[in-house]
Design a protein around this motif. Structure first.
Motif, PDB file in Angstrom:
ATOM      1  N   LYS A 159       0.630   8.697  -6.802  1.00 50.68           N
ATOM      2  CA  LYS A 159       0.555   9.956  -6.780  1.00 50.68           C
ATOM      3  C   LYS A 159       1.446  10.505  -8.114  1.00 50.68           C
ATOM      4  O   LYS A 159       0.902  11.355  -8.730  1.00 50.68           O
ATOM      5  CB  LYS A 159       1.194  10.318  -5.479  1.00 50.68           C
ATOM      6  CG  LYS A 159       1.480  11.907  -5.279  1.00 50.68           C
ATOM      7  CD  LYS A 159       2.234  12.419  -3.997  1.00 50.68           C
ATOM      8  CE  LYS A 159       3.099  13.372  -4.034  1.00 50.68           C
ATOM      9  NZ  LYS A 159       4.546  13.097  -4.047  1.00 50.68           N
TER      10      LYS A 159
ATOM     11  N   LEU B 299      11.095   5.631   0.619  1.00 50.94           N
ATOM     12  CA  LEU B 299      10.498   4.095   1.027  1.00 50.94           C
ATOM     13  C   LEU B 299      11.539   3.265   1.434  1.00 50.94           C
ATOM     14  O   LEU B 299      11.987   2.129   0.679  1.00 50.94           O
ATOM     15  CB  LEU B 299       9.850   3.552  -0.267  1.00 50.94           C
ATOM     16  CG  LEU B 299       8.886   4.619  -1.010  1.00 50.94           C
ATOM     17  CD1 LEU B 299       8.459   4.112  -2.471  1.00 50.94           C
ATOM     18  CD2 LEU B 299       7.536   4.455  -0.133  1.00 50.94           C
TER      19      LEU B 299
ATOM     20  N   SER C 115       9.925  -7.832   4.778  1.00 54.32           N
ATOM     21  CA  SER C 115       8.551  -7.062   5.076  1.00 54.32           C
ATOM     22  C   SER C 115       7.968  -6.949   3.380  1.00 54.32           C
ATOM     23  O   SER C 115       8.635  -7.409   2.509  1.00 54.32           O
ATOM     24  CB  SER C 115       8.947  -5.373   5.157  1.00 54.32           C
ATOM     25  OG  SER C 115       9.691  -4.748   4.344  1.00 54.32           O
TER      26      SER C 115
ATOM     27  N   PRO D 259       0.806  -1.334   0.089  1.00 60.55           N
ATOM     28  CA  PRO D 259       0.097   0.121   0.198  1.00 60.55           C
ATOM     29  C   PRO D 259       0.856   1.270   0.062  1.00 60.55           C
ATOM     30  O   PRO D 259       0.488   2.114  -0.715  1.00 60.55           O
ATOM     31  CB  PRO D 259      -0.705  -0.039   1.273  1.00 60.55           C
ATOM     32  CG  PRO D 259      -0.881  -1.821   1.561  1.00 60.55           C
ATOM     33  CD  PRO D 259       0.125  -2.325   0.933  1.00 60.55           C
ATOM     34  N   GLU D 260       1.966   1.309   0.734  1.00 60.83           N
ATOM     35  CA  GLU D 260       2.679   2.571   0.967  1.00 60.83           C
ATOM     36  C   GLU D 260       3.485   2.931  -0.449  1.00 60.83           C
ATOM     37  O   GLU D 260       3.214   4.226  -0.856  1.00 60.83           O
ATOM     38  CB  GLU D 260       3.630   2.504   2.103  1.00 60.83           C
ATOM     39  CG  GLU D 260       4.131   3.963   2.412  1.00 60.83           C
ATOM     40  CD  GLU D 260       5.528   3.817   3.378  1.00 60.83           C
ATOM     41  OE1 GLU D 260       6.230   4.727   3.683  1.00 60.83           O
ATOM     42  OE2 GLU D 260       5.692   2.764   3.898  1.00 60.83           O
ATOM     43  N   ILE D 261       3.869   1.718  -1.027  1.00 59.39           N
ATOM     44  CA  ILE D 261       4.650   2.055  -2.363  1.00 59.39           C
ATOM     45  C   ILE D 261       3.570   2.359  -3.489  1.00 59.39           C
ATOM     46  O   ILE D 261       3.915   3.274  -4.129  1.00 59.39           O
ATOM     47  CB  ILE D 261       5.455   0.505  -2.788  1.00 59.39           C
ATOM     48  CG1 ILE D 261       6.552   0.554  -1.569  1.00 59.39           C
ATOM     49  CG2 ILE D 261       5.998   0.862  -3.735  1.00 59.39           C
ATOM     50  CD1 ILE D 261       7.150  -0.768  -1.579  1.00 59.39           C
ATOM     51  N   GLN D 262       2.452   1.564  -3.430  1.00 60.47           N
ATOM     52  CA  GLN D 262       1.236   1.747  -4.257  1.00 60.47           C
ATOM     53  C   GLN D 262       0.992   3.249  -4.341  1.00 60.47           C
ATOM     54  O   GLN D 262       0.585   3.897  -5.288  1.00 60.47           O
ATOM     55  CB  GLN D 262       0.209   0.763  -4.026  1.00 60.47           C
ATOM     56  CG  GLN D 262      -0.849   0.955  -5.110  1.00 60.47           C
ATOM     57  CD  GLN D 262      -0.301   0.017  -6.368  1.00 60.47           C
ATOM     58  OE1 GLN D 262      -0.041  -1.248  -6.457  1.00 60.47           O
ATOM     59  NE2 GLN D 262      -0.490   0.730  -7.323  1.00 60.47           N
ATOM     60  N   ALA D 263       0.697   3.887  -3.115  1.00 61.34           N
ATOM     61  CA  ALA D 263       0.297   5.199  -2.898  1.00 61.34           C
ATOM     62  C   ALA D 263       1.097   6.188  -3.739  1.00 61.34           C
ATOM     63  O   ALA D 263       0.866   7.229  -4.279  1.00 61.34           O
ATOM     64  CB  ALA D 263      -0.195   5.310  -1.589  1.00 61.34           C
ATOM     65  N   TYR D 264       2.588   5.719  -3.377  1.00 61.10           N
ATOM     66  CA  TYR D 264       3.529   6.779  -3.796  1.00 61.10           C
ATOM     67  C   TYR D 264       3.626   6.752  -5.531  1.00 61.10           C
ATOM     68  O   TYR D 264       3.670   7.823  -6.031  1.00 61.10           O
ATOM     69  CB  TYR D 264       4.850   6.381  -3.438  1.00 61.10           C
ATOM     70  CG  TYR D 264       6.149   6.878  -3.815  1.00 61.10           C
ATOM     71  CD1 TYR D 264       6.820   8.192  -3.139  1.00 61.10           C
ATOM     72  CD2 TYR D 264       6.797   6.707  -5.068  1.00 61.10           C
ATOM     73  CE1 TYR D 264       7.718   8.882  -3.726  1.00 61.10           C
ATOM     74  CE2 TYR D 264       7.986   7.160  -5.508  1.00 61.10           C
ATOM     75  CZ  TYR D 264       8.482   8.305  -4.904  1.00 61.10           C
ATOM     76  OH  TYR D 264       9.339   8.909  -5.299  1.00 61.10           O
TER      77      TYR D 264
END
Ligand code: ZN
Length: 561
Positions: free
Chosen positions: A114, A133, A139, A106-111
């Motif tokens: 954007k 990141l 992980s 999710p965090e990478i996908q959001a970056y």
């Protein structure tokens, strides 16, 4: 004490001589047992495979984990090639690569999203700084998929050094079960000049391979004279799958002395195209079998290790020689081939006459070939060797030899289309004629006024083709005017039969929306969870452009609340 120290020194010397890479630093990127559909440096079309292809149980969506601590240093999303790919750089200087992903954590996908919305493009390449990141060992960084040029669900996994040279991940202790010997499929002998012969012939000879009970092979005795070389078609299978994978090491011995070695532990991306120099290219393009030549002409590949007289074998009259080939996989399972060679000058036939044409290509010189409205430009060193080119132009059809000689560089094919009327001109593209049915396939074509220019690395037959048919756009999971409140995705199929799709753009109420394109299913997908579509009444507009510039527009109203 001194004895123990020297013993330690000696044993560590041998270990280091074998492998300098950190062991147990990188963990497996998947939680399942590792079974391979592709090995490192395996022979692929126009390249060596740069990593391991790990099978994912015919499924997508498996957790992909960071092999070690580090940070996301590069993200690339492309329609073809690696599809969705992630690069993680580690404090020890190595980079691990994870490709053909389904989606990112999710965090990478959001970056990424954007940046995709900022650039208004699904295809994107990003190089985040170390702080942006960071990831910890094991992980979850992504989910496995089948994106890009992947022929089935798998994870492509690489380890690269600081110079971006890919290294066999098995050298870092990534363990694959393998107790099966490599398989030798065929052996060939090549007379290397006009005064050399194998079994009385001056042309390449397929040798009769005889499997022995112990798993090794021998060859029905051969007669030869002069300068000859050998070629091998070989694959390896690991224990848990039927996939034909690549071998790890090939060595040859002449009368007990090693004279040639191919070692597949590391290479550079700049040399990968020279695979066409390693294999018998004509045999590959005509018979689809890869014969690796066990002799060399030049030094394009770092994979050649110990080489005496370029791996060539010189056979004199009235002699007897033994030539052996050892093929090994990473686990040192080995298969041997023994060839007994009787040197004889008897009953030698005439050498084959070389076919000549008026177009002699000197490899180390630039060459222009021109006839009528068609012109071909080869740069210096486009080819490895000098040869007679078959060049003919008939109407719009260009015969540019056959695809039996590998090119090292791209060359330009230029058509002057000033004789066509303006209406027709704009719909023309350069096509390669493929197969027995001579199907025209789009070749990337640029326009400069009345000139059409295609760049290619593949010889063959070309023509001008016309595409006056617009792309088609079909909604897949909705109808015009429908309520889509409970829908997660919006799916549209896009097709273009002739020149192919070049661009797509989708908006809702004038705002750009991200649509992921999968060329294999021809489907564009929007995820409503992107949160861009917030109105109740929505006007969707999709514009598709093909490679000659034909446009189609699709519009539909839909509702959401
Ligand atoms: Zn791969």
């Amino acid at each position: 004490m001194r004895f123990i120290l020297s013993l330690l020194f000696i044993s560590s010397f041998f270990l280091n001589a074998q492998n300098n890479y950190p062991q147990d630093y990188f963990d497996s990127p998947l939680e399942i047992p590792l079974i391979l559909s592709g090995t490192f440096a395996e022979l692929r079309s126009n390249h060596f495979h740069s990593g391991l292809d790990i099978k994912t149980q015919q499924r997508t969506g498996l957790k992909v984990k960071a092999s070690a601590d580090g940070f996301v240093s590069r993200i690339k999303v492309s329609h073809y090639g690696y599809g969705k790919a992630l690069y993680i750089t580690h404090p020890n200087g190595y980079t691990t690569v994870y490709a053909h992903l389904q989606k990112f954590a999710p965090e990478i996908q959001a970056y990424i999203k954007k940046h995709q919305y900022e650039k208004e493009s699904y295809e994107i390449e990003l190089f985040p700084n170390a702080e942006v990141l960071p990831v910890t060992k094991n992980s979850i960084i992504a989910y496995s998929g089948n994106s890009g040029g992947s022929g089935g669900p798998h994870l492509h996994y690489e380890i690269r050094d600081k110079k971006e040279h890919p290294i066999n991940p098995m050298l870092f202790g990534i363990d694959i079960k393998d107790s099966t010997n490599p398989i030798i499929k065929s052996i060939y002998a090549y007379p290397l000049d006009e005064n050399s012969f194998v079994n009385k012939a001056n042309t390449k000879q397929k040798l009769q391979l005889i499997p022995l009970k112990n798993g090794d092979y021998t060859i029905k005795n051969i007669e030869a004279y002069g300068n000859i070389g050998f070629g091998i078609e070989t694959i390896d299978r690991q224990d848990l799958a039927a996939n034909s994978n690549g071998v790890y090491n090939i060595q040859t011995f002449l009368n007990g002395r090693r004279n040639f070695e191919l070692d597949f532990r590391k290479f550079s991306f700049s040399e990968t195209k020279h695979i066409n120099r390693l294999i018998d290219y004509e045999h590959y393009t005509t018979k689809k079998q890869r014969i690796q030549k066990l002799f060399k002409k030049d030094n394009f590949l770092s994979l050649y290790k110990s080489v005496v007289k370029d791996g060539c074998v010189s056979i004199q009259d009235s002699t007897y020689s033994v030539y052996k080939i050892r093929v090994a996989d990473y686990k040192n399972n080995e298969s041997w081939v023994t060839i007994h060679i009787k040197g004889t000058k008897d009953h030698i036939s005439e050498p084959q006459k070389k076919q000549s044409t008026p177009y002699y290509i000197k490899a180390n010189k630039a060459t222009n070939l021109k006839e009528g409205h068609v012109s071909v430009d080869f740069y210096k060193d486009t080819f490895y060797d000098d040869f007679y080119m078959d060049f003919q132009v008939k109407n719009d059809t260009l015969t540019l030899h056959k695809n039996v000689i590998a090119a090292n560089k791209t060359f330009n094919i230029t058509y002057d289309v000033s004789a066509y009327n303006d209406e027709d001109k704009s719909k023309l593209y350069i096509a390669r004629l493929l197969g027995r049915k001579k199907q025209p396939a789009y070749t990337s074509t640029k326009r400069k006024g009345d000139l059409l220019i295609a760049k290619t690395k593949t010889l063959g037959t070309f023509t001008l083709a016309t595409d006056s048919v617009k792309p088609t756009i079909t909604p897949v999971n909705f109808k015009k005017g429908q309520w889509l409140s409970k829908y997660r995705y919006l799916k549209i199929k896009i097709e273009d039969e002739l020149s192919g799709i070049s661009k797509y753009r989708a908006t809702v109420n004038g705002k750009w929306i991200l649509m992921e394109y999968d060329y294999k299913t021809k489907i564009l997908t929007h995820d409503f969870n992107d949160g861009i579509i917030t109105d109740t009444k929505n006007n969707l507009k999709v514009i598709i452009t093909d490679n000659v510039g034909n446009n189609s527009t699709f519009e539909a109203l839909f509702y959401r609340k």
